[in-house]
Design an enzyme around this catalytic site. Structure first.
Site, PDB file in Angstrom:
ATOM      1  NE  ARG A  88      23.030  76.560  16.265  1.00 31.14           N
ATOM      2  CZ  ARG A  88      22.599  76.703  15.009  1.00 31.14           C
ATOM      3  NH1 ARG A  88      22.981  75.882  14.063  1.00 31.14           N
ATOM      4  NH2 ARG A  88      21.783  77.672  14.721  1.00 31.14           N
ATOM      5  NE  ARG A 127      15.260  83.032   7.388  1.00 30.35           N
ATOM      6  CZ  ARG A 127      16.333  82.450   7.919  1.00 30.35           C
ATOM      7  NH1 ARG A 127      17.229  81.894   7.130  1.00 30.35           N
ATOM      8  NH2 ARG A 127      16.505  82.418   9.217  1.00 30.35           N
ATOM      9  NE  ARG A 139      14.525  78.735  10.211  1.00 34.87           N
ATOM     10  CZ  ARG A 139      15.839  78.848  10.337  1.00 34.87           C
ATOM     11  NH1 ARG A 139      16.608  78.898   9.268  1.00 34.87           N
ATOM     12  NH2 ARG A 139      16.391  78.898  11.531  1.00 34.87           N
TER      13      ARG A 139
HETATM   14  P1  AP5 Z   1      19.667  76.780  11.718  1.00 31.46           P
HETATM   15  O1  AP5 Z   1      18.757  76.345  10.678  1.00 31.46           O
HETATM   16  O2  AP5 Z   1      21.112  76.434  11.632  1.00 31.46           O
HETATM   17  O3  AP5 Z   1      19.456  78.335  11.911  1.00 31.46           O
HETATM   18  P2  AP5 Z   1      20.421  79.532  12.375  1.00 31.46           P
HETATM   19  O4  AP5 Z   1      21.815  79.192  12.755  1.00 31.46           O
HETATM   20  O5  AP5 Z   1      19.629  80.221  13.430  1.00 31.46           O
HETATM   21  O6  AP5 Z   1      20.678  80.283  11.110  1.00 31.46           O
HETATM   22  P3  AP5 Z   1      19.786  80.844   9.958  1.00 31.46           P
HETATM   23  O7  AP5 Z   1      19.388  79.766   9.037  1.00 31.46           O
HETATM   24  O8  AP5 Z   1      18.708  81.744  10.503  1.00 31.46           O
HETATM   25  O9  AP5 Z   1      20.859  81.826   9.354  1.00 31.46           O
HETATM   26  P4  AP5 Z   1      22.083  81.657   8.353  1.00 31.46           P
HETATM   27  O10 AP5 Z   1      23.347  82.116   9.037  1.00 31.46           O
HETATM   28  O11 AP5 Z   1      22.117  80.329   7.674  1.00 31.46           O
HETATM   29  O12 AP5 Z   1      21.683  82.803   7.362  1.00 31.46           O
HETATM   30  P5  AP5 Z   1      20.963  82.690   5.935  1.00 31.46           P
HETATM   31  O13 AP5 Z   1      21.972  82.358   4.899  1.00 31.46           O
HETATM   32  O14 AP5 Z   1      19.749  81.842   6.050  1.00 31.46           O
HETATM   33  O15 AP5 Z   1      19.185  76.234  13.145  1.00 31.46           O
HETATM   34  C1  AP5 Z   1      17.833  76.304  13.540  1.00 31.46           C
HETATM   35  C2  AP5 Z   1      17.626  75.593  14.855  1.00 31.46           C
HETATM   36  O16 AP5 Z   1      17.966  74.195  14.719  1.00 31.46           O
HETATM   37  C3  AP5 Z   1      18.503  76.064  16.029  1.00 31.46           C
HETATM   38  O17 AP5 Z   1      17.952  77.190  16.703  1.00 31.46           O
HETATM   39  C4  AP5 Z   1      18.499  74.809  16.920  1.00 31.46           C
HETATM   40  O18 AP5 Z   1      17.303  74.656  17.620  1.00 31.46           O
HETATM   41  C5  AP5 Z   1      18.590  73.686  15.897  1.00 31.46           C
HETATM   42  N1  AP5 Z   1      19.981  73.335  15.572  1.00 31.46           N
HETATM   43  C6  AP5 Z   1      20.581  73.417  14.358  1.00 31.46           C
HETATM   44  N2  AP5 Z   1      21.859  73.005  14.431  1.00 31.46           N
HETATM   45  C7  AP5 Z   1      22.062  72.665  15.724  1.00 31.46           C
HETATM   46  C8  AP5 Z   1      23.198  72.196  16.427  1.00 31.46           C
HETATM   47  N3  AP5 Z   1      24.394  71.983  15.821  1.00 31.46           N
HETATM   48  N4  AP5 Z   1      23.072  71.952  17.762  1.00 31.46           N
HETATM   49  C9  AP5 Z   1      21.904  72.134  18.397  1.00 31.46           C
HETATM   50  N5  AP5 Z   1      20.780  72.590  17.783  1.00 31.46           N
HETATM   51  C10 AP5 Z   1      20.873  72.867  16.463  1.00 31.46           C
HETATM   52  O19 AP5 Z   1      20.567  84.224   5.726  1.00 31.46           O
HETATM   53  C11 AP5 Z   1      19.552  84.836   6.489  1.00 31.46           C
HETATM   54  C12 AP5 Z   1      18.840  85.903   5.645  1.00 31.46           C
HETATM   55  O20 AP5 Z   1      19.769  86.943   5.329  1.00 31.46           O
HETATM   56  C13 AP5 Z   1      18.336  85.355   4.292  1.00 31.46           C
HETATM   57  O21 AP5 Z   1      17.120  85.959   3.986  1.00 31.46           O
HETATM   58  C14 AP5 Z   1      19.440  85.777   3.291  1.00 31.46           C
HETATM   59  O22 AP5 Z   1      18.930  85.977   2.003  1.00 31.46           O
HETATM   60  C15 AP5 Z   1      19.949  87.072   3.914  1.00 31.46           C
HETATM   61  N6  AP5 Z   1      21.385  87.296   3.682  1.00 31.46           N
HETATM   62  C16 AP5 Z   1      22.377  86.355   3.684  1.00 31.46           C
HETATM   63  N7  AP5 Z   1      23.570  86.921   3.458  1.00 31.46           N
HETATM   64  C17 AP5 Z   1      23.343  88.262   3.305  1.00 31.46           C
HETATM   65  C18 AP5 Z   1      24.197  89.392   3.060  1.00 31.46           C
HETATM   66  N8  AP5 Z   1      25.525  89.260   2.923  1.00 31.46           N
HETATM   67  N9  AP5 Z   1      23.621  90.614   2.976  1.00 31.46           N
HETATM   68  C19 AP5 Z   1      22.254  90.761   3.139  1.00 31.46           C
HETATM   69  N10 AP5 Z   1      21.396  89.717   3.373  1.00 31.46           N
HETATM   70  C20 AP5 Z   1      21.941  88.488   3.460  1.00 31.46           C
END
Ligand code: AP5
Length: 192
Positions: A88, A127, A139
């Site tokens: 990231r 979500r 979350r």
């Molecule tokens: P993390 O858990 O990785 O969260 P994020 O990157 O903010 O991503 P999300 O889980 O919110 O989104 P996603 O892209 O996975 O989408 P999802 O499939 O869930 O990180 C959380 C925290 O941890 C960070 O802020 C940081 O503090 C820490 N962290 C983690 N990794 C780190 C690192 N490497 N370095 C430093 N800190 C770190 O989908 C989202 C929603 O949209 C769902 O409801 C889903 O059903 C819907 N959806 C999915 N695809 C579609 C589509 N095509 N059309 C319509 N809806 C859709």
């Protein structure tokens, strides 16, 4: 098969990683999930990470690099893995390149999900609604203020990774605005 999913919060990284896990029989390595587990178990790492995550900021490179390096050594990663949410930052990407080289492993693809920012806020709100309806726990970083900060962290620290991987010809881009199964089909085409 060793993959990285890149994309802003809510882009669908976790959704696609889960679907491909079933298809290819390799684990999803979500640093977000690993950190949330550490927080829930109140481990030392979890206690250090909690406030940072709640504020929508990134946990230190040192912590996540170590977590990922250890996880990759697990037996279930022998046939490959899908990195969801790591790397990231550019230093994390450099550390990953180094750790894979040391372990004698190669990346097959880096897939970036491209999405409109306005859609991301709606996805986060959906979500939250779905989680509440299912009686689950929302979350602690799925709220407008933390989400804004997560997007800002993405723009400043994670977006430059596209260039890092494009330079070495490893970056593939997919339209993440399509419906979930269309996105999966596009990814499968890249991996075929
Ligand atoms: P993390 O858990 O990785 O969260 P994020 O990157 O903010 O991503 P999300 O889980 O919110 O989104 P996603 O892209 O996975 O989408 P999802 O499939 O869930 O990180 C959380 C925290 O941890 C960070 O802020 C940081 O503090 C820490 N962290 C983690 N990794 C780190 C690192 N490497 N370095 C430093 N800190 C770190 O989908 C989202 C929603 O949209 C769902 O409801 C889903 O059903 C819907 N959806 C999915 N695809 C579609 C589509 N095509 N059309 C319509 N809806 C859709």
């Amino acid at each position: 098969m060793r993959l990285i999913f890149l994309g802003p919060p809510g882009a669908g990284k976790g959704t696609q990683a889960k679907l491909l896990t079933e298809r290819y029989g390799i684990p999803q390595l979500s640093t977000g999930d690993m950190l949330r587990t550490a927080v829930a178990q109140a481990t030392e790492v979890g206690m250090r990470a909690k406030a940072v995550m709640d504020a929508g900021q990134l946990v230190s490179d040192e912590i996540v690099n170590e977590i990922v390096s250890d996880r990759i050594d697990s037996a279930d990663c022998a046939r490959g893995f899908i990195l969801d949410g790591y790397p990231r930052t550019v230093p994390q990407a450099v550390a990953l390149d180094r750790m894979l080289e040391e372990k004698g492993l190669k990346l097959d693809a880096v897939i970036e999900l491209k999405v409109d920012e306005a859609a991301l806020v709606r996805r986060m709100e959906n979500r939250v609604t779905e989680t509440v309806a299912a009686g689950g726990t929302v979350r602690s970083d799925d709220n407008p203020e933390a989400f804004r900060r997560r997007l800002q962290e993405y723009r400043e620290k994670t977006a430059p990774l596209s260039e890092h991987y494009a330079r070495t010809g490893r970056l593939k881009t997919v339209d993440g605005m399509a419906d979930v199964h269309t996105v999966t089909a596009e990814i499968e085409k890249i991996l075929a």
